[in-house]
Enzyme design. Structure first.
Site, short mmCIF file in Angstrom:
data_model
loop_
_atom_site.label_atom_id
_atom_site.label_comp_id
_atom_site.label_asym_id
_atom_site.label_seq_id
_atom_site.Cartn_x
_atom_site.Cartn_y
_atom_site.Cartn_z
N LYS A 183 0.64 -1.35 0.01
CA LYS A 183 -0.13 -0.07 0.18
C LYS A 183 0.74 1.29 -0.04
O LYS A 183 0.67 2.15 -0.52
CB LYS A 183 -0.84 0.01 1.11
CG LYS A 183 -2.10 -0.96 1.20
CD LYS A 183 -2.91 -0.81 2.44
CE LYS A 183 -3.77 -1.85 2.67
NZ LYS A 183 -4.88 -2.38 1.70
N GLU A 187 -3.09 7.52 7.73
CA GLU A 187 -3.88 8.56 6.77
C GLU A 187 -5.32 9.16 7.66
O GLU A 187 -5.73 8.53 8.49
CB GLU A 187 -4.06 7.95 5.58
CG GLU A 187 -5.34 6.83 5.71
CD GLU A 187 -5.32 6.05 4.23
OE1 GLU A 187 -4.23 6.06 3.61
OE2 GLU A 187 -6.56 5.35 4.02
N HIS A 247 -15.48 -4.15 6.82
CA HIS A 247 -14.88 -3.85 5.58
C HIS A 247 -14.81 -4.73 4.31
O HIS A 247 -13.81 -4.62 3.53
CB HIS A 247 -13.25 -3.58 5.97
CG HIS A 247 -13.19 -2.57 7.12
ND1 HIS A 247 -13.55 -1.34 6.79
CD2 HIS A 247 -12.36 -2.71 8.32
CE1 HIS A 247 -13.31 -0.53 8.06
NE2 HIS A 247 -12.87 -1.19 8.94
N ARG A 261 -6.27 -7.55 -10.90
CA ARG A 261 -7.23 -8.58 -11.26
C ARG A 261 -8.54 -8.36 -11.59
O ARG A 261 -8.96 -7.27 -11.61
CB ARG A 261 -7.16 -9.83 -10.05
CG ARG A 261 -7.82 -9.06 -8.86
CD ARG A 261 -8.07 -9.84 -7.91
NE ARG A 261 -8.01 -9.25 -6.44
CZ ARG A 261 -9.10 -8.70 -6.32
NH1 ARG A 261 -10.22 -8.76 -6.73
NH2 ARG A 261 -9.30 -8.27 -4.90
P1 ADP Z 1 -7.90 -3.67 2.76
O1 ADP Z 1 -6.76 -3.89 1.60
O2 ADP Z 1 -7.48 -4.48 4.22
O3 ADP Z 1 -9.07 -4.33 2.32
P2 ADP Z 1 -8.50 -1.22 2.06
O4 ADP Z 1 -7.42 -0.12 2.19
O5 ADP Z 1 -8.75 -1.57 0.84
O6 ADP Z 1 -8.03 -2.47 2.97
O7 ADP Z 1 -9.74 -0.65 2.96
C1 ADP Z 1 -10.75 -1.50 3.12
C2 ADP Z 1 -11.96 -0.46 3.59
O8 ADP Z 1 -11.54 0.31 4.89
C3 ADP Z 1 -12.30 0.33 2.38
O9 ADP Z 1 -13.21 -0.03 1.65
C4 ADP Z 1 -13.29 1.40 3.63
O10 ADP Z 1 -14.34 0.96 3.93
C5 ADP Z 1 -12.36 1.52 4.60
N1 ADP Z 1 -11.26 2.55 4.76
C6 ADP Z 1 -10.02 2.60 4.21
N2 ADP Z 1 -9.37 3.67 4.13
C7 ADP Z 1 -9.94 4.55 4.90
C8 ADP Z 1 -9.98 6.07 5.28
N3 ADP Z 1 -8.93 6.42 5.27
N4 ADP Z 1 -10.83 6.37 6.19
C9 ADP Z 1 -12.16 5.70 6.43
N5 ADP Z 1 -12.18 4.33 5.83
C10 ADP Z 1 -11.30 3.86 5.23
#
Ligand code: ADP
Length: 667
Positions: A118, A202, A237, A294
């Site tokens: 990431k 973040e 999530h 993907r």
């Molecule tokens: P993972 O790879 O573990 O699935 P992600 O970075 O894709 O993690 O984030 C998964 C979910 O977490 C997102 O779809 C959102 O719902 C929540 N999320 C991620 N970043 C943020 C943020 N900065 N603020 C609020 N919610 C977030």
């Protein structure tokens, strides 16, 4: 371009079936691979050839890249489609395919690698001028620096594992005092899950939407976007409902997001199907989150609104062809919604539910409805893989129509043998706020009370349906006068019979009287009603209840403890009742006393114990935490009682059904 003659699908379940479908349409032969648990799976039956690759556990079968490449070689497959999950984002596997002279149907290994971390991905995106959530994604990991960065960003902040996935190693931090502890926790979890405790910090958006862009690129330098999908409705999530286009998306913002996604793909030399995920604020401001290199689970909603077959595009591009269309040839038609029908129990924190699909009636496919599934009635949902039963996709002229149609389809979906989220999906699609356009990742939590409606006591109609089914079952179909049958239903000889049910704790007695004209008089808890029943050829029951005429289906099964359960489906509602057989006293007592132990619902590992022998517990009190199917599940006390023994220690593996905690007899 020369299209492949034969491809291997390195996956299982619905996505393997979905890829086979397009391959067949294009005249491409398919090779399936399968594990022990999938010997009789649908994808094995659908493929032209199928090869067994190992035991049920994914790491001994679907994750064995070398073995899969060996099978591709042996069967003469020219390319491998990885589906999603498993090896789909494994750069090493993509490389090994290339080395073996087999085409990997996906992006170049370097592009997969670039998006694997990431924080690395964010650095690349920053350079490509793709908007990022304000935050810190540097290499310096000293707690003091991270805390200072958090203060600079402004609370609340989100700590994320750089190597993260599946929501692991994520912590929301509300204030500076809580930062140090949360950081330690996130690092611990990241280390345990990904063997890498690198984190980024973040800005935490408080009511965000998850909006992602489908991108596509070919090997001739073209890259385009196929619009957006809104996947904000999530639990833990993870996506539950996805739709396209996103509600309230204006064309200018769509273009801006699409172009940002294309810039992201170009920055890493992307080829094939990819998804750029953004998190968007309620005002529409959007930030890059990650790129999935993907095909996504939710790709069908994009296919529905664009009229394109994305797997066909993948095959064309992988074979060296150009994309079938250019950006300005793509348009959006209507609205599409996808729901993920899972074998899981929303009321028990979405605990996966395993078992045999004794009865399965999914929606019928039509011009408006698509069903992608990897299972059939009689198949088993095992603890080895993702417990998704099917994806149901609706395409309609607008969002309201699509959601209305979906709610009806979920009401008419019939599953017996595992618990599903169908009722929750129906409640979501019918929820006025969601229909009205309230969409964000906190929706399910915020509306919990309206969405997780606990079934109240069974109503008279449900009781009547089960009772009539019981009678129809005892009477062989076509018997001239069933009441002449000496088959034991007529338990009392006074011209009336009793059928007894248990609905949770409640006892129900229904008195049934047969009239001269063949109708049945039912004495239900709420009053008397006249009824008739007819069994149709397809097994459905035609019922007349008072002035109400309707169709129902009832499925009977024997539970592990010997109790007989009737599940009725009528009018978009389902209901389970236990039959109390007056001749079988032991059964009645078994139901009445309940189990004196807590058993493991799934194979897994004990990761936390909250009680010890001798403790008094009250109903609902958490007893232990089990890690199974990559998730944590808290098991609670089924009733008030005293713990007699705890059979396992933290760290031990347990099998499904294992007795974990025993209670003293209530006496
Ligand atoms: P993972 O790879 O573990 O699935 P992600 O970075 O894709 O993690 O984030 C998964 C979910 O977490 C997102 O779809 C959102 O719902 C929540 N999320 C991620 N970043 C943020 C943020 N900065 N603020 C609020 N919610 C977030």
């Amino acid at each position: 371009m020369k299209m492949f003659n034969k491809i291997l699908i390195a996956n299982r379940g619905e996505i393997a079936c979905r890829v086979i479908k397009t391959a067949r349409k294009l005249g491409i032969k398919t090779v399936a691979v399968y594990s022990d648990a999938d010997r009789n799976a649908r994808h094995v039956a659908m493929a032209d050839e199928a090869v067994h690759i190992g035991p049920s556990a994914a790491r001994e079968s679907y994750l064995l890249g070398d073995r899969i490449i060996e099978v591709a070689r042996r069967t003469g497959a020219e390319a491998v489609h990885p589906g999603y999950g498993f090896l789909s984002e494994n750069a090493g596997f993509a490389e090994a395919c290339v080395k073996a002279g087999i085409v990997f149907i996906g992006p170049p290994p370097a592009a997969i690698r670039a998006m694997g971390s990431k924080s690395e991905a964010k650095k690349i995106m920053e350079k490509a001028r793709v908007p990022l959530v304000p935050g810190y994604h540097g290499d310096d990991q000293s707690p003091e620096l991270l805390a200072a960065e958090a203060a600079r960003i402004g609370f609340p902040v989100l700590i994320k594992a750089a190597a993260g996935g599946g929501g692991k190693g994520m912590r929301v931090v509300e204030s500076a005092e809580k930062f140090a502890d949360a950081l330690a926790g996130a690092k611990r979890e990241a280390k345990a899950s990904f063997a890498d405790d690198h984190v980024l910090v973040e800005k935490y958006l408080t009511r965000p939407r998850h909006i992602e862009i489908q991108v596509f690129a070919d090997g001739h330098g073209d890259c385009l976007y196929l619009f957006e999908r809104d996947c904000s409705i999530q639990r833990r999530h993870q996506k539950v409902i996805e739709e396209a286009p996103a509600p309230d998306m204006d064309p200018a913002r769509r273009k801006a997001m699409g172009e940002a996604a294309v810039a992201a793909a170009k920055a890493i030399g992307y080829v094939g199907a990819g998804t750029v995920e953004f998190i968007a604020d309620q005002d529409g401001t959007f930030f890059f989150m990650e790129m999935n290199t993907r095909l996504q689970v939710e790709h069908p909603v994009t296919e529905a609104i664009t009229g394109q077959d994305l797997v066909e595009w993948q095959l064309v591009v992988a074979a060296g062809g150009k994309m079938p269309l250019a950006q300005d040839q793509l348009t959006i038609d209507g609205h599409a919604v996808e729901v993920r029908l899972y074998a899981e129990d929303p009321a028990r924190n979405f605990l996966p539910s395993t078992g045999t699909l004794l009865h399965l009636r999914l929606p019928e496919e039509s011009a408006h409805v698509r069903v992608d599934t990897g299972v059939r009635q009689g198949d088993t949902v095992t603890p080895f893989y993702d417990p998704m039963i099917a994806k149901v996709i609706v395409h309609d002229r607008d969002r309201t129509s699509a959601l209305r149609r979906m709610a009806a389809l979920m009401g008419a979906t019939e599953v017996v043998g595992v618990t599903t989220n169908a009722a929750l999906l129906k409640a979501l699609c019918a929820h006025p706020a969601f229909v009205g356009g309230e969409v964000d990742t906190g929706f399910i939590e915020r509306h919990r009370d309206e969405l997780f409606v606990k079934a109240g006591p069974a109503d008279d109609r449900a009781i009547a349906v089960a009772t009539l089914a019981r009678i129809a079952e005892v009477q062989p179909a076509g018997a001239a006068d069933p009441w002449d049958q000496k088959n034991g239903f007529r338990l009392l000889d006074t011209g009336h019979d009793e059928v007894r049910w248990k609905d949770g704790e409640r006892d129900i007695v229904v008195i049934v009287r047969r009239r001269r004209d063949g109708t049945l008089g039912l004495e239900l808890p709420g009053g008397s009603v006249e009824a008739t029943i007819r069994r149709h050829d397809d097994g459905a029951l035609g019922i007349v209840l008072g002035s109400d005429t309707f169709e129902a289906r009832v499925v009977r099964r024997t539970l592990n403890d010997g109790a007989i359960e009737y599940t009725s489906f009528a009018g978009g509602e389902s209901r389970r009742l236990l039959l109390v057989d007056p001749l079988d006293v032991t059964q009645y007592e078994a139901i009445a006393s309940g189990d004196a132990a807590v058993r493991s619902p799934l194979p897994g590992k004990i990761i936390d114990l909250r009680v010890k022998a001798g403790d008094s517990v009250s109903k609902g009190q958490p007893l232990l935490v089990l890690e199974a199917m990559k998730m944590e599940h808290t098991l609670s006390a089924p009733a008030d009682g005293k713990v007699k023994s705890v059979r396992y220690a933290v760290g031990e593996q347990v099998t499904e059904g294992a007795e974990l905690i025993e209670f003293e007899d209530a006496g």
